[in-house]
Design an enzyme around this catalytic site. Sequence first.
Site, PDB file in Angstrom:
ATOM      1  CE1 TYR A 141     -27.718 -60.231  15.712  1.00 18.94           C
ATOM      2  CE2 TYR A 141     -29.814 -60.314  14.567  1.00 18.94           C
ATOM      3  CZ  TYR A 141     -28.503 -60.739  14.699  1.00 18.94           C
ATOM      4  OH  TYR A 141     -27.998 -61.655  13.830  1.00 18.94           O
ATOM      5  CE  LYS A 191     -12.106 -61.589  20.885  1.00 16.58           C
ATOM      6  NZ  LYS A 191     -11.149 -62.552  20.303  1.00 16.58           N
ATOM      7  CG  ASP A 223     -11.014 -65.797  18.968  1.00 14.62           C
ATOM      8  OD1 ASP A 223     -11.479 -66.239  20.031  1.00 14.62           O
ATOM      9  OD2 ASP A 223      -9.980 -65.098  18.924  1.00 14.62           O
ATOM     10  CG  ASP A 247     -26.660 -64.413  12.893  1.00 13.74           C
ATOM     11  OD1 ASP A 247     -27.460 -65.223  12.400  1.00 13.74           O
ATOM     12  OD2 ASP A 247     -26.127 -63.479  12.250  1.00 13.74           O
ATOM     13  CG  ASP A 251     -25.611 -68.940   8.851  1.00 17.90           C
ATOM     14  OD1 ASP A 251     -26.712 -69.239   9.364  1.00 17.90           O
ATOM     15  OD2 ASP A 251     -25.487 -68.283   7.797  1.00 17.90           O
TER      16      ASP A 251
HETATM   17  C1  IPM Z   1     -31.151 -65.973  11.774  1.00 15.01           C
HETATM   18  C2  IPM Z   1     -31.085 -64.953  10.678  1.00 15.01           C
HETATM   19  C3  IPM Z   1     -31.612 -63.634  11.215  1.00 15.01           C
HETATM   20  C4  IPM Z   1     -30.730 -63.215  12.368  1.00 15.01           C
HETATM   21  C5  IPM Z   1     -31.721 -62.509  10.175  1.00 15.01           C
HETATM   22  C6  IPM Z   1     -32.546 -62.940   8.971  1.00 15.01           C
HETATM   23  C7  IPM Z   1     -32.271 -61.244  10.776  1.00 15.01           C
HETATM   24  O1  IPM Z   1     -29.804 -64.829  10.177  1.00 15.01           O
HETATM   25  O2  IPM Z   1     -32.254 -66.246  12.268  1.00 15.01           O
HETATM   26  O3  IPM Z   1     -30.095 -66.528  12.116  1.00 15.01           O
HETATM   27  O4  IPM Z   1     -29.677 -62.599  12.148  1.00 15.01           O
HETATM   28  O5  IPM Z   1     -31.075 -63.501  13.501  1.00 15.01           O
HETATM   29 MG    MG Z   2     -28.448 -66.228  10.966  1.00 18.07          MG
END
Ligand code: IPM
Ligand code: MG
Length: 363
Positions: A141, A191, A223, A247, A251
């Site tokens: 990032y 990894k 993975d 990240d 999710d």
């Molecule tokens: C998160 C989001 C952010 C990230 C985006 C919106 C920049 O996906 O907070 O997980 O990738 O960190």
């Molecule tokens: Mg995210």
Amino acid sequence: MKFNITVLDGDGIGPEVTREAINVMETIGEKYNHQFIFTHELIGGISIDQKGTALPQESIISSKKSDAVLLGAVGGPKWDNPSAPVRPEDGLLAIRKELGLFANIRPVSVFPDLTYSSTLKSETLNGVDFVVIRELTGGLYFGKPKRRWKNTRGRQAVDTMRYSEKEIRRVLKVGFEMARIRNKRLTSVDKANVLETSRLWREIAIEMSNEYTDVAVDHMLVDTASMQLVRNPSQFDVIVTENTFGDILTDEASVLTGSMGMLPSASLAQVPMEGTKTMGLYEPIHGSAPDIAGKGIANPLACILSIALLFRYSLRLNEEAAAIENAVQKAINEGYRCADIARDGDNVISTKEMGALISSLLK
Ligand code: IPM
Ligand code: MG
């Protein structure tokens, strides 16, 4: 006690859910005798529209002076053009960096009454209760170089995955300390079979495990971890990993709970177990949900649960934090749902009604 809170409401349903979270804080304030001073500042798309930047200086200054920051959500189709010079998400990355929020804490616990809303089988979800610690201010990032250029072979681009020992050590420390106050199991995800940064990560994790002999550590490739998260998620207690892996894995983990509307997060500038108050930013995991913005139906519980984390980590008020979590649990047990997790026969209530319900359960 008196506390200063900066509120970055942001876009879409952001202001709708922060409003309810603030009401819950006021209720706690009355009951436990605290005073909160809320300062609203801009972030994200609304800030681009009003100030031409996703994070104005005033927002940074106010946040730095506060005890904690509450954030709604950023983004929306209006600002989605990939070639736009500035995007709402830039505001999020900038505030993380400005406040030095290196440790992102994302608890994933499944409410047994809500397993139906997950796409996974409910027996897979039995006993799922873990925390992901995601490194938040390093890696791909922020690593330099990060740029695009053109040459005779066409368009080129580079992002850089870079980590220093200090960056790795401090976030691993959060993982070890968190495991210590939970079930003493830490999974460090990397990894290391491919990436040099991961090999350094694993080396440091192994060194640190000698100082934390009470914590059982295992090292899992990312993975494999992504597969295990849906295959057998109850094996995890604390997961610690670098920015991009975290990240993606968080999710994926959100699917376990069925709704993004239930998941809180905390981003901290210090190891929270070191005793002192920690500067932190608290936000629901979900996005700005532009499709339902303004309809008053968004689920405010993730934002309200984020307030519980705010009390716990930034204000060091554990009793207040637990009271909020219990009230949310009670509302769910009593069958109250916002539209995102509702089934036939549930009491479907609006954003405001859910906020008011949590407040009344707290009194
Ligand atoms: C998160 C989001 C952010 C990230 C985006 C919106 C920049 O996906 O907070 O997980 O990738 O960190
Ligand atoms: Mg995210």
